[in-house]
Design a protein around this motif. Sequence first.
Motif, PDB file in Angstrom:
ATOM      1  N   HIS A 274      37.056  34.588  39.731  1.00  0.00           N
ATOM      2  CA  HIS A 274      37.831  34.700  38.507  1.00  0.00           C
ATOM      3  C   HIS A 274      38.886  35.803  38.638  1.00  0.00           C
ATOM      4  O   HIS A 274      40.046  35.621  38.271  1.00  0.00           O
ATOM      5  N   ALA A 275      38.472  36.910  39.184  1.00  0.00           N
ATOM      6  CA  ALA A 275      39.407  38.022  39.354  1.00  0.00           C
ATOM      7  C   ALA A 275      40.528  37.653  40.343  1.00  0.00           C
ATOM      8  O   ALA A 275      41.702  37.961  40.122  1.00  0.00           O
ATOM      9  N   ARG A 276      40.182  36.969  41.412  1.00  0.00           N
ATOM     10  CA  ARG A 276      41.207  36.537  42.383  1.00  0.00           C
ATOM     11  C   ARG A 276      42.190  35.587  41.719  1.00  0.00           C
ATOM     12  O   ARG A 276      43.402  35.673  41.953  1.00  0.00           O
ATOM     13  N   ASP A 277      41.668  34.664  40.899  1.00  0.00           N
ATOM     14  CA  ASP A 277      42.546  33.729  40.193  1.00  0.00           C
ATOM     15  C   ASP A 277      43.535  34.474  39.305  1.00  0.00           C
ATOM     16  O   ASP A 277      44.636  34.005  39.058  1.00  0.00           O
ATOM     17  N   LEU A 278      43.103  35.616  38.820  1.00  0.00           N
ATOM     18  CA  LEU A 278      43.991  36.416  37.977  1.00  0.00           C
ATOM     19  C   LEU A 278      44.896  37.329  38.800  1.00  0.00           C
ATOM     20  O   LEU A 278      45.641  38.126  38.257  1.00  0.00           O
ATOM     21  N   GLY A 279      44.807  37.205  40.102  1.00  0.00           N
ATOM     22  CA  GLY A 279      45.730  37.938  40.968  1.00  0.00           C
ATOM     23  C   GLY A 279      45.284  39.330  41.364  1.00  0.00           C
ATOM     24  O   GLY A 279      46.050  40.072  41.970  1.00  0.00           O
ATOM     25  N   PHE A 280      44.058  39.704  41.005  1.00  0.00           N
ATOM     26  CA  PHE A 280      43.566  41.011  41.443  1.00  0.00           C
ATOM     27  C   PHE A 280      43.414  41.002  42.955  1.00  0.00           C
ATOM     28  O   PHE A 280      42.969  39.999  43.535  1.00  0.00           O
ATOM     29  N   SER A 281      43.771  42.108  43.592  1.00  0.00           N
ATOM     30  CA  SER A 281      43.601  42.208  45.033  1.00  0.00           C
ATOM     31  C   SER A 281      42.131  42.417  45.365  1.00  0.00           C
ATOM     32  O   SER A 281      41.339  42.828  44.516  1.00  0.00           O
ATOM     33  N   ILE A 282      41.789  42.168  46.610  1.00  0.00           N
ATOM     34  CA  ILE A 282      40.437  42.424  47.090  1.00  0.00           C
ATOM     35  C   ILE A 282      40.056  43.885  46.806  1.00  0.00           C
ATOM     36  O   ILE A 282      38.938  44.173  46.372  1.00  0.00           O
ATOM     37  N   GLU A 283      41.005  44.750  47.027  1.00  0.00           N
ATOM     38  CA  GLU A 283      40.743  46.176  46.815  1.00  0.00           C
ATOM     39  C   GLU A 283      40.432  46.468  45.342  1.00  0.00           C
ATOM     40  O   GLU A 283      39.483  47.197  45.033  1.00  0.00           O
ATOM     41  N   ALA A 284      41.232  45.900  44.457  1.00  0.00           N
ATOM     42  CA  ALA A 284      41.001  46.114  43.031  1.00  0.00           C
ATOM     43  C   ALA A 284      39.633  45.558  42.626  1.00  0.00           C
ATOM     44  O   ALA A 284      38.912  46.169  41.830  1.00  0.00           O
ATOM     45  N   ILE A 285      39.288  44.428  43.192  1.00  0.00           N
ATOM     46  CA  ILE A 285      37.995  43.825  42.873  1.00  0.00           C
ATOM     47  C   ILE A 285      36.850  44.721  43.368  1.00  0.00           C
ATOM     48  O   ILE A 285      35.853  44.900  42.672  1.00  0.00           O
TER      49      ILE A 285
END
Lengths: 138, 138
Positions: B53-64
Amino acid sequence: MFSIGELSKRTEVKVPTIRYYEEMGLLSEPERTEGNQRRYDVAGLERLSFIKHARDLGFSIEAISELIELQGHPDRSCQAATDIAVSQLSDVRAKIKRLRALEKELVRISKGCDGEGVSQDCYVLASLADHELCRHEH
Amino acid sequence: MFSIGELSKRTEVKVPTIRYYEEMGLLSEPERTEGNQRRYDVAGLERLSFIKHARDLGFSIEAISELIELQGHPDRSCQAATDIAVSQLSDVRAKIKRLRALEKELVRISKGCDGEGVSQDCYVLASLADHELCRHEH
DNA sequence: TGTAGTGTCTCTAGTGACTAGAGGTTCAAG
DNA sequence: CTTGAACCTCTAGTCACTAGAGACACTACA
């Protein structure tokens, strides 16, 4: 004649990037000094400006290759070039649409924590964990 | 317990991507069968859904990674998590702004060839070659 | 003419977030 | 017990650069 650094300053394209474009076949190999350093003429400068401008507009290296190819065939270049630009435009529009949807959800998520009476769980984290909380599709 | 393929189907995350997330430390290493195959529990499924879900929202791996870190510290996670979401939001807005400018110029460029009385030169190629033809900044 | 300092050369490897493929092993159904 | 799909690890490729090493070239000044 310009050195690669000179060209870099004038076009605002970094030196290693210029070499990279050459390697990718976007720039033809320039003349060299006796000491093996690249020396560019005005044609090289213009070609690089073209590439820079197209990259700024989001065209891929591949698309730029095609555009450069077309420049050599003025007879039927215009329709093909327009097709490439139109396709680029629809890419851009699709990206905008998607980003707008993301914007909406992020606004909603990041506002979740501001209100009063919020539970002890973080709304941001809860929203990410539970897709059901989404009110908008994405 | 789910196999990696089962997990992949339920989350719509491809199998190699799941292994990649594990390697990046987003997913903790799951149990293994005697034959060394991964077996996931519900916690693993939920974690992966969160990441997806976070990736779909464009969050980077680092942010996740940071968000996951925060999940372990509920005491002060909310503000930090909101900060990450807000920062992501401003990234998204900046991208939208830039894409809108590109859209305008691409519309202009790709319309150039349609009119009558157009010269034999291709307007798309001319526009890209000569930045002065831009009416909008980008 | 010497030299210092900056620019340039090639080559390799790293970035982010995966994706593809080789070559081998394990699992589940029939 | 066999078959075939799913799984394993490992390496390399994607895109468009970016960074660094170690060596050579050029330019300005003494």
